[in-house]
Every structure is written in structure tokens, then in C-alpha cells.
Design a protein around this motif. Structure first.
Motif, PDB file in Angstrom:
ATOM      1  N   SER A  50     -32.241 -94.757 -40.222  1.00  0.00           N
ATOM      2  CA  SER A  50     -31.721 -93.719 -39.340  1.00  0.00           C
ATOM      3  C   SER A  50     -30.260 -93.437 -39.624  1.00  0.00           C
ATOM      4  CB  SER A  50     -31.910 -94.142 -37.881  1.00  0.00           C
ATOM      5  OG  SER A  50     -31.357 -93.194 -37.013  1.00  0.00           O
ATOM      6  N   ASP A  51     -29.489 -94.503 -39.856  1.00  0.00           N
ATOM      7  CA  ASP A  51     -28.068 -94.335 -40.163  1.00  0.00           C
ATOM      8  C   ASP A  51     -27.878 -93.578 -41.469  1.00  0.00           C
ATOM      9  OD1 ASP A  51     -25.194 -95.026 -39.685  1.00  0.00           O
ATOM     10  OD2 ASP A  51     -25.474 -96.068 -41.590  1.00  0.00           O
ATOM     11  N   ASP A  61     -28.624 -89.997 -40.791  1.00  0.00           N
ATOM     12  CA  ASP A  61     -27.549 -89.368 -40.027  1.00  0.00           C
ATOM     13  C   ASP A  61     -26.354 -89.046 -40.918  1.00  0.00           C
ATOM     14  OD1 ASP A  61     -29.050 -89.520 -37.740  1.00  0.00           O
ATOM     15  OD2 ASP A  61     -28.021 -91.285 -36.933  1.00  0.00           O
ATOM     16  N   ARG A  62     -26.020 -89.973 -41.810  1.00  0.00           N
ATOM     17  CA  ARG A  62     -24.903 -89.733 -42.734  1.00  0.00           C
ATOM     18  C   ARG A  62     -25.220 -88.572 -43.673  1.00  0.00           C
ATOM     19  NH1 ARG A  62     -21.467 -94.731 -44.148  1.00  0.00           N
ATOM     20  NH2 ARG A  62     -21.797 -96.145 -42.392  1.00  0.00           N
ATOM     21  N   VAL A  83     -20.772 -91.647 -37.106  1.00  0.00           N
ATOM     22  CA  VAL A  83     -21.151 -90.285 -37.489  1.00  0.00           C
ATOM     23  C   VAL A  83     -20.700 -89.274 -36.433  1.00  0.00           C
ATOM     24  CG1 VAL A  83     -23.116 -88.738 -37.859  1.00  0.00           C
ATOM     25  CG2 VAL A  83     -23.046 -90.954 -39.018  1.00  0.00           C
TER      26      VAL A  83
END
Length: 420
Positions: A96-97, A100-101, A137
């Protein structure tokens, strides 16, 4: 209520399983320890072993599930979540990270402010290399959103930096020297103008000034020719008088801020990058010269304010500049900051002009031209520039048509196309 198996001697076991089960990967067995004798005895009792395990035993998940179901009717995940805390999924969190990035950098690279001025691509790459602000983010997106909002409002019209910051960001100190946001914007401006990043306070003030902030109201000027406004104000009288005499006029920022009564007609105004074109136009057309504005390179705050006033009056704007790397960036900047469209600035126009003037100066650092995807590659392939002076005859021919229109009373400009 405390779980019956929440005992100090079993804590290392629960913590080891919590760590592994929160990894988001398949788990079959977990190593725990080192265990003291009390912990080893408690583990042997729990699993029904006939002897004590070693100090760092490996425990099968299936075996522990079986023992727990027998003793309390719960499996390992349920017991661990109750005693240690909710289980996570670090693999899903990492995915997920990463997503998101990726979405953040895609948003930045495709933001309208960046697409309108491709020279900002250098800044985008540098921001991405520097990583997330505070590792977050959302925080990075907020900061970049503010920076893009500032860039969309530049060049300004000579207002003080705190006044501009209040107008754009509702915070007079948002762009104070040393703030993260001012650093972000100044790095973007250095990429846009193709200059080194400012290192001293004087460098930073100079870059803000170049972007139209805190400009000197008397020394900041814009060159015009052929302007015939109406109105009883001093600026209208001066412009009309000089144009009638076939002269150019330098208007100061102060005069444009307080011009008195001034009304521009809805006549097409042509904008050039270099003063040589208005000079040649006045030499050829004299008092019949069509309306011209010259940016003299990058548009300053006086240029921007005049273009804003012309737009408010409903005057169509057409821009032409040099066919070199700097010229493409200036053209993109003018288009992004005004309602201007292009005048003989297509790839086809460049190629035709290059055939006539193939030995121009080096083209310099080339960035994309948002209005014509083929222009930058064509310029890069040939490597030499075509300056406005090289196409002066074509530009003057276009302007001659407007002179004829004026003489017959027409107020219509050239068609709104990229090649005229």
C-alpha cells in the motif's frame, strides 16, 4: 478481562508469534527464545511435551493451534491478538505504501503546472530523489500542492513576498526565508529559469525578484509599440501619442498599476521575445504598426500585468519567440501565465526556417514544447537555434496584413492557429 494464558512466562512465545503472523506471509513454524527455565516449563505444559524444550525452540503453528484449541477453544491468531494486540499485515502495508508513493509521484509529474512548463521536470526528479517529507505521503502532497499553487501564480506583478503569500496561501509567513515551502519553490524556479539553485540570501532575493515579487516599480518596464488605447488617463495619452508618432514606449510597473483611465481595444496584440522585432516593425510600418508587446526574454512583472490588462480588455494575444531551448521554456511560461496562443511556433515553422538559416547558435538545453510534441525533438536533432531575427521577414509579413486591416478599419487579428 485478562486472558488466562497471558502469563509472564509465556510472553516471549506470544510476542514471537505476533511478529511473524503480522508479516503478511505464510507461517508454519516460529522460533522463540531465548527462554529461561520457567518459560521452557510453561511451553512444555502448554504443548503437552514429556520433556523441557531447548532455550530457543521452534514451535509449529499447527501444534500450537491444536494445544490452544484443546485448552481454551481458540487458535493461535485469536490468542495472540487478545494478549499482544491486533495482528498486522506488513506485506500489505508495504504494498500500500509503495502504491501511495507511486500515485504521489505520478500526480506530481502529471500536474497541469508541470505539464504546462516541462522545464519543471528537472525539479520533479529532484523532489522525488529527496524522498517524502517527514516520511509521509499526505504531508508531502500537501507541501507540493502549496508549491504548485505558488508556481501557478508566478510571475507575480511586483507585489511584496508576504502580500503574495497571503493572497495565494492565506499565510504571510509561508514563503519566509528558510521555510520548507520557500525552498521547494525556489528550487522549482531555478529549474524553470535554468540557473543554479540559490545559496545565499541575496541569491534567493534575486530569484524571487525574477519571478515578479518585490520588483522595483520604476525600473521594471515593458516595451510596447502600436498601442492605441482610449481614456483620459496619462498612460492612455502617452501610448496613443507615441504610437501615432511611430515610436515605441517603455511602460513602468508603477504606470501600469496606476494608469488612470485606460481602455485597450479588442485588437489582436502580438508578443515577441526580442526587441529587434518591434524595432523592425516600427521602421517598416511607422505609425501604422500593429499592437506589439516585447517580453525582452523572460517576462517580468510589468509584462505580466500588461498582458493581464489586455486579456481583461478582450484582446487576443499571439506569442512568438526564439527557436532554442530557452525560447521554448519562455514560450511555455508565457502560455501558462497568460491567454496567449502561438504565432509561427510549430515544428513545421522551425523546420522551414532552419532550412533557410541552418547555421544558427547552439540550441542549448532543450525541454519539451507542450503545444507541439515534434518541436523539441526537431530542435534537438538539428542542434542549432533559429532566432527571431532569422524569421523577421515572415513575422513582418504577418504584421503587414494587420496594417492593411487597420487601414480599412478592421479590428480583426490573425487566425488563432499555431502557424500564423
Amino acid at each position: 478481562m485478562k486472558h488466562p494464558l497471558d502469563r509472564p512466562e509465556l510472553t516471549p512465545l506470544w510476542q514471537a508469534f505476533h511478529t511473524r503472523l503480522s508479516a503478511g506471509q505464510q507461517v508454519t513454524r516460529v522460533r522463540t527464545g531465548p527462554l529461561d527455565e520457567a518459560a521452557r516449563s510453561a511451553l512444555a505444559d502448554l504443548l503437552g511435551l514429556d520433556r523441557l524444550p531447548g532455550p530457543q525452540p521452534t514451535v509449529a503453528l499447527a501444534r500450537l493451534d491444536e494445544a490452544l484449541l484443546d485448552s481454551c477453544g481458540e487458535d493461535t491468531r485469536s490468542v495472540v491478538a487478545t494478549i499482544v494486540g491486533p495482528l498486522g499485515d506488513r506485506a500489505a502495508d508495504r504494498a500500500s505504501d509503495t502504491a501511495d508513493r507511486a500515485a504521489l509521484w505520478e500526480w506530481l509529474a502529471t500536474h497541469p503546472v508541470v505539464l504546462a512548463q516541462p522545464a519543471l521536470g528537472v525539479w520533479v526528479a529532484a523532489v522525488r530523489r529527496s524522498g517524502l517529507i517527514g516520511g509521509s505521503v499526505p504531508a508531502t502532497r500537501r507541501a507540493l500542492g502549496d508549491a504548485l499553487g505558488v508556481l501557478a501564480g508566478l510571475p507575480a506583478c511586483g507585489e511584496p513576498l508576504p502580500v503574495f503569500a497571503t493572497r495565494i496561501l492565506d499565510d504571510s509567513h509561508a514563503l519566509d526565508d528558510g521555510t520548507r515551502l520557500s525552498s521547494l519553490v525556489l528550487r522549482a524556479l531555478s529549474a524553470l529559469y535554468g540557473v543554479p539553485a540559490p545559496e545565499t540570501a541575496a541569491d534567493r532575493r534575486a530569484l524571487w525578484s525574477r519571478a515578479g515579487l518585490a520588483d522595483d516599480a520604476l525600473s521594471t518596464t515593458v516595451l510596447t509599440a502600436g498601442m492605441h488605447p482610449t481614456g483620459r488617463g496619462p498612460v492612455a495619452h502617452c501610448l496613443a501619442a507615441f504610437s501615432a508618432a511611430g515610436h515605441a514606449t517603455h511602460l513602468t510597473l508603477a504606470q501600469l498599476r496606476d494608469p488612470g483611465e485606460l481602455h485597450f481595444p479588442r485588437t489582436t496584440v502580438h508578443i515577441t521575445e526580442n526587441p529587434s522585432i518591434p524595432a523592425l516593425a516600427l521602421q517598416r510600418f511607422g505609425s501604422a504598426c500593429p499592437p506589439l508587446v516585447c517580453t525582452s526574454g523572460w517576462p517580468n512583472s510589468a509584462v505580466v500585468l500588461l498582458l493581464d490588462r489586455l486579456t481583461e480588455a478582450g484582446a487576443p494575444l499571439r506569442y512568438h519567440g526564439d527557436f532554442d531551448g530557452e525560447g521554448l521554456r519562455i514560450a511555455a511560461h508565457v502560455l501558462a501565465r497568460s491567454t496567449a496562443t502561438l504565432w509561427r511556433m510549430s515544428a513545421a515553422d522551425f523546420l522551414a526556417a532552419h532550412l533557410r538559416a541552418p547555421s544558427g547558435p547552439p540550441a542549448g538545453r532543450i525541454t519539451d514544447a507542450p503545444w507541439d510534441a515534434g518541436l523539441a525533438p526537431a530542435l534537438a536533432a538539428r542542434g542549432t537555434a533559429v532566432l527571431e531575427e532569422h524569421v523577421a521577414e515572415e513575422l513582418l509579413t504577418d504584421l503587414a496584413g494587420l496594417c492593411a486591416d487597420r487601414q480599412t478599419g478592421s479590428t480583426q487579428g490573425l487566425p488563432a492557429s499555431n502557424s500564423r
